[in-house]
Design a protein around this motif. Structure first.
Motif, PDB file in Angstrom:
ATOM      1  N   ALA A   1     -33.874  32.478  22.236  1.00 22.08           N
ATOM      2  CA  ALA A   1     -32.893  31.115  22.156  1.00 22.08           C
ATOM      3  C   ALA A   1     -32.344  31.041  20.888  1.00 22.08           C
ATOM      4  O   ALA A   1     -30.909  30.807  20.705  1.00 22.08           O
ATOM      5  N   ARG A   2     -33.055  31.224  19.807  1.00 21.61           N
ATOM      6  CA  ARG A   2     -32.367  31.087  18.504  1.00 21.61           C
ATOM      7  C   ARG A   2     -31.211  31.956  18.060  1.00 21.61           C
ATOM      8  O   ARG A   2     -30.173  31.941  17.836  1.00 21.61           O
ATOM      9  N   PHE A   3     -31.538  33.333  18.584  1.00 20.23           N
ATOM     10  CA  PHE A   3     -30.734  34.342  18.370  1.00 20.23           C
ATOM     11  C   PHE A   3     -29.560  34.265  19.410  1.00 20.23           C
ATOM     12  O   PHE A   3     -28.384  34.478  18.639  1.00 20.23           O
ATOM     13  N   CYS A   4     -29.746  34.070  20.286  1.00 19.34           N
ATOM     14  CA  CYS A   4     -28.453  33.903  21.497  1.00 19.34           C
ATOM     15  C   CYS A   4     -27.657  32.710  21.187  1.00 19.34           C
ATOM     16  O   CYS A   4     -26.409  32.577  21.293  1.00 19.34           O
ATOM     17  N   GLU A   5     -28.246  31.681  20.746  1.00 14.88           N
ATOM     18  CA  GLU A   5     -27.538  30.488  20.529  1.00 14.88           C
ATOM     19  C   GLU A   5     -26.767  30.692  19.465  1.00 14.88           C
ATOM     20  O   GLU A   5     -25.504  30.115  19.076  1.00 14.88           O
ATOM     21  N   ARG A   6     -27.186  31.264  18.288  1.00 17.11           N
ATOM     22  CA  ARG A   6     -26.327  31.467  17.087  1.00 17.11           C
ATOM     23  C   ARG A   6     -25.224  32.496  17.223  1.00 17.11           C
ATOM     24  O   ARG A   6     -23.919  32.367  16.738  1.00 17.11           O
ATOM     25  N   THR A   7     -25.444  33.588  18.123  1.00 12.71           N
ATOM     26  CA  THR A   7     -24.405  34.943  18.037  1.00 12.71           C
ATOM     27  C   THR A   7     -23.568  34.467  19.620  1.00 12.71           C
ATOM     28  O   THR A   7     -22.358  35.044  19.502  1.00 12.71           O
ATOM     29  N   GLY A   8     -24.068  33.625  20.350  1.00 19.02           N
ATOM     30  CA  GLY A   8     -23.168  33.426  21.638  1.00 19.02           C
ATOM     31  C   GLY A   8     -23.393  34.524  22.644  1.00 19.02           C
ATOM     32  O   GLY A   8     -22.706  34.271  23.439  1.00 19.02           O
ATOM     33  N   ILE A   9     -24.263  35.160  22.408  1.00 14.60           N
ATOM     34  CA  ILE A   9     -24.512  36.141  23.510  1.00 14.60           C
ATOM     35  C   ILE A   9     -25.321  35.843  24.622  1.00 14.60           C
ATOM     36  O   ILE A   9     -26.455  35.224  24.420  1.00 14.60           O
ATOM     37  N   PRO A  10     -24.801  35.997  25.695  1.00  9.61           N
ATOM     38  CA  PRO A  10     -25.292  35.379  26.790  1.00  9.61           C
ATOM     39  C   PRO A  10     -26.414  35.963  27.482  1.00  9.61           C
ATOM     40  O   PRO A  10     -26.706  37.400  27.066  1.00  9.61           O
ATOM     41  N   VAL A  11     -27.315  35.435  28.158  1.00 11.61           N
ATOM     42  CA  VAL A  11     -28.499  36.169  28.788  1.00 11.61           C
ATOM     43  C   VAL A  11     -28.724  35.700  30.285  1.00 11.61           C
ATOM     44  O   VAL A  11     -28.634  34.753  30.730  1.00 11.61           O
ATOM     45  N   GLY A  12     -28.879  37.088  30.709  1.00 12.94           N
ATOM     46  CA  GLY A  12     -29.066  37.194  32.341  1.00 12.94           C
ATOM     47  C   GLY A  12     -30.729  37.388  32.334  1.00 12.94           C
ATOM     48  O   GLY A  12     -31.224  38.138  31.503  1.00 12.94           O
ATOM     49  N   GLN A  13     -31.291  37.200  33.250  1.00 18.06           N
ATOM     50  CA  GLN A  13     -32.797  37.183  33.560  1.00 18.06           C
ATOM     51  C   GLN A  13     -33.076  37.801  34.636  1.00 18.06           C
ATOM     52  O   GLN A  13     -32.636  37.599  35.870  1.00 18.06           O
ATOM     53  N   SER A  14     -33.994  39.000  34.559  1.00 21.69           N
ATOM     54  CA  SER A  14     -34.642  39.439  35.592  1.00 21.69           C
ATOM     55  C   SER A  14     -35.597  38.575  36.324  1.00 21.69           C
ATOM     56  O   SER A  14     -35.765  37.684  35.819  1.00 21.69           O
ATOM     57  N   GLN A  15     -36.233  39.042  37.302  1.00 21.84           N
ATOM     58  CA  GLN A  15     -37.261  38.211  38.136  1.00 21.84           C
ATOM     59  C   GLN A  15     -38.327  37.882  37.243  1.00 21.84           C
ATOM     60  O   GLN A  15     -38.823  36.707  36.880  1.00 21.84           O
ATOM     61  N   ALA A  16     -38.991  38.846  36.434  1.00 18.66           N
ATOM     62  CA  ALA A  16     -40.143  38.773  35.282  1.00 18.66           C
ATOM     63  C   ALA A  16     -39.554  37.838  34.174  1.00 18.66           C
ATOM     64  O   ALA A  16     -40.476  37.221  33.683  1.00 18.66           O
ATOM     65  N   GLY A  17     -38.307  37.932  33.833  1.00 17.48           N
ATOM     66  CA  GLY A  17     -37.857  37.370  32.735  1.00 17.48           C
ATOM     67  C   GLY A  17     -37.207  35.927  32.987  1.00 17.48           C
ATOM     68  O   GLY A  17     -36.899  35.290  32.057  1.00 17.48           O
ATOM     69  N   LYS A  18     -37.287  35.573  34.231  1.00 21.45           N
ATOM     70  CA  LYS A  18     -36.644  34.300  34.292  1.00 21.45           C
ATOM     71  C   LYS A  18     -37.586  33.101  33.831  1.00 21.45           C
ATOM     72  O   LYS A  18     -38.847  33.139  34.084  1.00 21.45           O
ATOM     73  N   GLY A  19     -36.857  32.254  33.153  1.00 20.88           N
ATOM     74  CA  GLY A  19     -37.843  31.273  32.199  1.00 20.88           C
ATOM     75  C   GLY A  19     -37.670  31.458  30.559  1.00 20.88           C
ATOM     76  O   GLY A  19     -38.225  30.919  29.969  1.00 20.88           O
ATOM     77  N   SER A  20     -37.229  32.785  30.544  1.00 19.87           N
ATOM     78  CA  SER A  20     -37.068  33.065  29.032  1.00 19.87           C
ATOM     79  C   SER A  20     -36.148  32.237  28.255  1.00 19.87           C
ATOM     80  O   SER A  20     -36.244  32.303  27.118  1.00 19.87           O
TER      81      SER A  20
END
Length: 679
Positions: free
Chosen positions: A291-310
Motif C-alpha cells: 500500500a505504501r509503495f503503490c500509493e507513493r509511486t502511483g503504480i496500480p495493482v490488480g489482484q489474483s484470486q489468492a491476492g485479493k485483499g492485498s
C-alpha cells in the motif's frame, strides 16, 4: 522388531543409545504424536506452535495405532493439567498438546486443514489421519489442492502390513508386477514430500523431512507420511532428543542487491506499469508495504484470486481483480502495460486470461517470488525473494519514481467506472426468475451485494468452485486483507463448507460466510456436522440454481448448449430435459443440525443475514437465484478448447470466436533484461 510381549506403558526404559542418551519406549504412533506436539515455527522473532491439532477418521488401519496414540495423549495431557495447581477453577479449558477433531469425510478434513493454514499465513497447520485403502485415497483430492495452492498440511494415511504376514489384507491393492506398491503410492505426484515408514528406525527421518517441506515457503504443500498399520503399533526405544521442542525458522529470502537494483531500473523505465499481486503478498505480510509503495509511486495493482485483499477495494491504486474474472479497469490497464510486476503470483491462466491479458507492444515482466518456478514465468526478470523485503527494497531504490499525473488519473477513472458497475450488480432491485417455479428470484450479483453490505469489514467470505468465485472476484469489495478466501488454485467443488470450518477454527473472532451453490453443496456438506460438534458457527449462504451454473454458462459459450448441467428428470425423449428435481437442500441442512432460514426477497435475505450474525450456531440461508443472469462482463477470455468440427451451428459459431481469441494469445518468449542489455 520389539518382542511380542513388550506392550508396557511408555516411559524412560533405562536403555541408552550408543552415545549414552536415554531413550523412551513408545509405539511408532505414540512417537509421532509426541513429535508433532513439540514442533514450533518462528518468523520475525515470533514463535508459534506449528500443529494446531489432528483431524481424523478411524478405521482398522489406524484405530489401534494413531487412534490409540491420540487417545493416550489426550488423557495424559488432561490429567497432567488437572494435577497442576494452576489448573484449578471451573472455567479452565484443558486441551491436549495435539488436539483431535473427528471429521466426516477424509477429503473434507484436508480442506479444513488447508482453510486453517491459509488463514494463519501458513505459520500453523494440521495433521490429518485416515485409515487404509479408501480412507487414504479419499484424501488424494485434498492433497492435490494443498500442493497446488502451496498450503502446508501433514497427511498420515495408514498402509498395509509391512510384514505381509496375512497378505492380502482387507482393502489391499495387489499388483502382479510389484509387491511393494500400495494405493498410497498415488500420493506421490500430488505431495511435495512423500515417505513410507516400513521400519520404526525410519520415522525420525520421515518426520523431519516432512517438517522441512512444510515450513519452507517455496516448497510447502502436502507432506505425506504413510505408516503401515502393523508398524503404527510397533514399540521402539526412541532417543529422548527426538521429542525436544524444535523451532523451524520461516525464512524471508532477501533479494540480491544487483538483482533488485536491475528490477528497479526496469520499473523506473516504465510509463504504464502494473502490479499483479498474488497470494504471496498476503502470506508474506506485505500488504502495508504494498500500500505504501503503490500509493507513493502511483503504480496500480490488480489482484489474483489468492491476492485479493492485498489492497482494500477502495485504495486509490486498487483496480481490483485481474484476468478472466477480472474488472474492466484492471484488464484495460493490463492490455496497455509496458512493465508488469508480478509479486507472489503463479500467473495461472485465469490471472493472465490464458495469456491474452498483457498484449502491449514490448511488454516486459519483473517477477518477485520465493519460488524460482514462478519467478521465471513469461520470460520475466527473476527476483527470487520474499515479497515484503523486495517491496521495501524497491520503495527505497525508486524513491524518486512516480507515474505521470495522466496515468494516475486514468487509473482512478477506470476504478470509479468499475465501481459504478458493481453498484448496479449489487442492486437488490436486480431480479430474475426462479427456474423451478417461474416466480421472481434474486440474481447472484444482488446476493453477493447484500452479503457484502450487511457483513462486517473483518468478516470472511469463503468459496471455491462454480460461478460464484468468478463473481466474487469481480464484485466482492474486500475491506480486510484476510476477508477474502476463495480456493481457486484447484477450484475444488466441496471445499466450501469444509474450508469455511477451517477458517472459523483459525479465526473464531470473525464471522465466516460460506458462499456455495447447490452443485458444490451436494458434493460435500458433511462438515456442517463437524461445526456442530466443535461448537463453531459458520454462516452458509446456499444458492439454489438447480444445476451447475458455471459449467452451464461455459457450456453455452462453447456451443454445447448447457448439456448435462441442469438438475432435471429424464424426459419422454430420454434426455435430461424434464421437470426440475424436487430436491430440498434447506431441509437437508436442517437434518444435519444447522439452523435454516429460507429467503426469497432482498428484504428477507438481509434480515436472514442479520439473524445469522447474532446466532450462536451454524446457520444456513437458503436462497433461489436466476442462473441465467451472470455478473458484469470482464471483457476477457479463458482458453477452453472448442470442437474443431461439428454438425451443431452453436459449436461452429463458438469455434469462430475461439479462433479469434487464439490469435491474440501470446507466448511471452522475449526475455526481460536490465536496461542496457540486448534482448
Amino acid at each position: 522388531m520389539a518382542p511380542i510381549n513388550s506392550g508396557r506403558a511408555g516411559g524412560v526404559t533405562g536403555v541408552r543409545t550408543p552415545h549414552g542418551e536415554s531413550t523412551v519406549r513408545l509405539t511408532v504412533s505414540q512417537a509421532t504424536v509426541r513429535f508433532l506436539a513439540n514442533q514450533y515455527v518462528e518468523r520475525d522473532g515470533e514463535r508459534t506452535k506449528f500443529f494446531a491439532g489432528c483431524f481424523g477418521i478411524f478405521g482398522h488401519g489406524n484405530v489401534a495405532g494413531l487412534g490409540q496414540a491420540l487417545l493416550q495423549n489426550e488423557i495424559d495431557d488432561v490429567e497432567a493439567a488437572g494435577a497442576g495447581s494452576e489448573a484449578s477453577g471451573p472455567n479452565r479449558r484443558r486441551e491436549p498438546s495435539l488436539k483431535y477433531v473427528l471429521g466426516r469425510n477424509e477429503q473434507a478434513m484436508v480442506h479444513s486443514a488447508v482453510g486453517y493454514a491459509r488463514m494463519k499465513d501458513r505459520l500453523q497447520a494440521w495433521a490429518v489421519t485416515a485409515s487404509v485403502g479408501p480412507g487414504a485415497t479419499n484424501m488424494l483430492t485434498g492433497a492435490a489442492l494443498a500442493t497446488i495452492n502451496r498450503i502446508p498440511v501433514l497427511l498420515l494415511p495408514a498402509d498395509t502390513f509391512a510384514t505381509r504376514a496375512t497378505a492380502p489384507v482387507l482393502q489391499e491393492l495387489e499388483l502382479p508386477s510389484s509387491g511393494d506398491v500400495t494405493v498410497n503410492d498415488a500420493f506421490k505426484p500430488v505431495s511435495r514430500y512423500f515417505d513410507r515408514v516400513w521400519r520404526p528406525e525410519q520415522l525420525p527421518g520421515a518426520l523431519l523431512g516432512a517438517m522441512r517441506v512444510l515450513t519452507d515457503p517455496a516448497e510447502t504443500g502436502a507432506a505425506t507420511v504413510a505408516i503401515p498399520q502393523d508398524v503404527q503399533a510397533e514399540a521402539f526405544d526412541w532417543p529422548e532428543s527426538l521429542f525436544a521442542q524444535r523451532t523451524w525458522h520461516i525464512s524471508r529470502p532477501l533479494p540480491e542487491r544487483r538483482v533488485i537494483a536491475d528490477a528497479a531500473e526496469i520499473i523506473a523505465s516504465a510509463k504504464r506499469p502494473l502490479i499483479v499481486a498474488g497470494g504471496g503478498v498476503i502470506y508474506s505480510g506485505a500488504t502495508e508495504s504494498l500500500a505504501r509503495f503503490c500509493e507513493r509511486t502511483g503504480i496500480p495493482v490488480g489482484q489474483s484470486q489468492a491476492g485479493k485483499g492485498s489492497l482494500p477495494y477502495d485504495h486509490p491504486q486498487s483496480v481490483g481483480a485481474i484476468g478472466s474474472t477480472g474488472t474492466t479497469a484492471a484488464n484495460a490497464l493490463a492490455a496497455e502495460a509496458d512493465v508488469v510486476i508480478g509479486i507472489g503470483t503463479r500467473y495461472s491462466d485465469f490471472t493472465t486470461a490464458s495469456r491474452t491479458a498483457f498484449t502491449g507492444d514490448g511488454v516486459r515482466f519483473v517477477n518477485i517470488n520465493v519460488a524460482s518456478l514462478d519467478s521465471v514465468k513469461h520470460s520475466g526478470y527473476s527476483v527470487v525473494a520474499d515479497a515484503r523485503e523486495s517491496i521495501d527494497a524497491l520503495d527505497e531504490l525508486l524513491a524518486d519514481y512516480q507515474v505521470d499525473a495522466a496515468y494516475r488519473e486514468r487509473v482512478g477513472t477506470l476504478a470509479r467506472e468499475w465501481d459504478d458497475i458493481v453498484e448496479q450488480a449489487y442492486s437488490p432491485t436486480a431480479v430474475g426468475t426462479n427456474v423451478a417455479t417461474g416466480e421472481e428470484a434474486l440474481t447472484q450479483g444482488s446476493v453477493i451485494g447484500l452479503v457484502n453490505e450487511t457483513s462486517d469489514p473483518r468478516d470472511v467470505v469463503v468459496c471455491a468452485a462454480g460461478s460464484m468465485p468468478g463473481d466474487l472476484h469481480k464484485l466482492w469489495r474486500t475491506r480486510d486483507s484476510k476477508g477474502y478466501h476463495v480456493e481457486y488454485g484447484y477450484s475444488c467443488m466441496g471445499y466450501e463448507v469444509a474450508g469455511g470450518l477451517g477458517v472459523k477454527m483459525a479465526c473464531p473472532d470473525r464471522d465466516v460466510f460460506v458462499m456455495v451453490g447447490d452443485g458444490s453443496y451436494l458434493m460435500m456438506a458433511t462438515e456442517l456436522v463437524t461445526a456442530l460438534q466443535e461448537n463453531l458457527k459458520v454462516i452458509v449462504v446456499l444458492v439454489q440454481n438447480h444445476g451447475f451454473a458455471s459449467i452451464g454458462s461455459l457450456s453455452e459459450s462453447l456451443g454445447s448448449q448447457r448439456f448435462g448441467t441442469n438438475y432435471r428428470y429424464r424426459g419422454d425423449n430420454g434426455r435430461l430435459e424434464g421437470g426440475t428435481l424436487p430436491v430440498d437442500l434447506a431441509a437437508n441442512a436442517a437434518s444435519l443440525g444447522a439452523d435454516v432460514i429460507r429467503a426469497t426477497s432482498a428484504a428477507e435475505f438481509t434480515e436472514a443475514i442479520k439473524k445469522a450474525k447474532v446466532a450462536e450456531v451454524t446457520t444456513v440461508i437458503h436462497v433461489e437465484t436466476d442462473p441465467m443472469i451472470g455478473a458484469p462482463d470482464s471483457e476477457s477470455w479463458w482458453d477452453v478448447p472448442v470442437s474443431e468440427v461439428s454438425t451443431l451451428d452453436s459449436t461452429q459459431q463458438a469455434y469462430d470466436v475461439y479462433a479469434q481469441w487464439k490469435a491474440v494469445q501470446r507466448p511471452y518468449f522475449n526475455p526481460t533484461n536490465p536496461q542496457g542489455e540486448q534482448s
